[in-house]
Scaffold this active site. Structure first.
Site, PDB file in Angstrom:
ATOM      1  CB  CYS A  68      -2.392   1.993   5.950  1.00 53.30           C
ATOM      2  SG  CYS A  68      -1.907   1.058   4.465  1.00 53.30           S
ATOM      3  CD  GLU A  96      -2.187   4.410   2.968  1.00 52.75           C
ATOM      4  OE1 GLU A  96      -3.371   4.688   3.201  1.00 52.75           O
ATOM      5  OE2 GLU A  96      -1.848   3.540   2.121  1.00 52.75           O
ATOM      6  CB  CYS A 119      -6.886  -0.183   4.863  1.00 60.58           C
ATOM      7  SG  CYS A 119      -5.154  -0.729   4.918  1.00 60.58           S
ATOM      8  CG  HIS A 138      -2.007  -0.955   1.223  1.00 65.19           C
ATOM      9  ND1 HIS A 138      -3.187  -0.726   1.877  1.00 65.19           N
ATOM     10  CD2 HIS A 138      -2.135  -2.160   0.627  1.00 65.19           C
ATOM     11  CE1 HIS A 138      -4.000  -1.743   1.699  1.00 65.19           C
ATOM     12  NE2 HIS A 138      -3.384  -2.638   0.944  1.00 65.19           N
TER      13      HIS A 138
END
Length: 157
Positions: free
Chosen positions: A87, A56, A84, A54
């Site tokens: 993260c 992040e 999410c 991801h």
């Protein structure tokens, strides 16, 4: 302050567009320390074949190398879509000061939409949240990506 938030969110949007160019969910992220961008990243889950890729998480990894520590105190993350659970957990663990969010994710967001992991008083660290910075642009890139995806799926049937 709003002008500064917009400046860095524009940089996060540039990252999201890079994800879009490689057919990834267009989420972009930058991390700022002492008014300088120290990390840039975008989603690469499909490219890297990794759940962990991801924007992040990739940005946190880069920022930690620059700072030379896992603690990212004094840092602000700018991300185009609400983080999410994975993260959000990493942001809390990294001791990030602030997260600036472009738009919310009503189905999976963990900065207030589904749950707010960033500000749970039960944890030893809470993260300041600034939201809805360039919301229209951030939600627009995500919406058009998924609209296009749905169009392709209908075409394939």
């Amino acid at each position: 302050m709003a002008e500064q938030h917009e400046k860095y969110m524009k940089e996060a949007l540039k990252q999201a567009k890079k994800a879009l160019d490689i057919n990834e969910v267009p989420i972009g992220c930058v991390i700022v320390y002492e008014d300088k961008i120290i990390a840039r990243a975008y989603n690469k889950r499909n490219k890297k074949k990794s759940t962990l890729a991801h924007a992040e998480i990739l940005a946190i990894k880069k920022a930690s190398k620059v700072i030379g520590d896992w603690r990212l105190e004094g840092c602000t993350m700018y991300v185009t879509l609400e983080p999410c659970q994975m993260c959000a957990g990493a942001i809390v663990q990294a001791r990030m000061d602030r997260v600036v969010i472009g738009c919310y994710n009503k189905k999976a967001g963990c900065a207030g939409s589904v749950i707010n992991l960033l500000q749970m008083k039960e944890f030893n660290h809470q993260v300041e949240i600034v939201d809805s910075i360039m919301e229209e642009e951030c939600s627009g890139i995500i919406s058009s990506f998924f609209k296009g995806l749905r169009g392709l799926r209908k075409k394939d049937k």
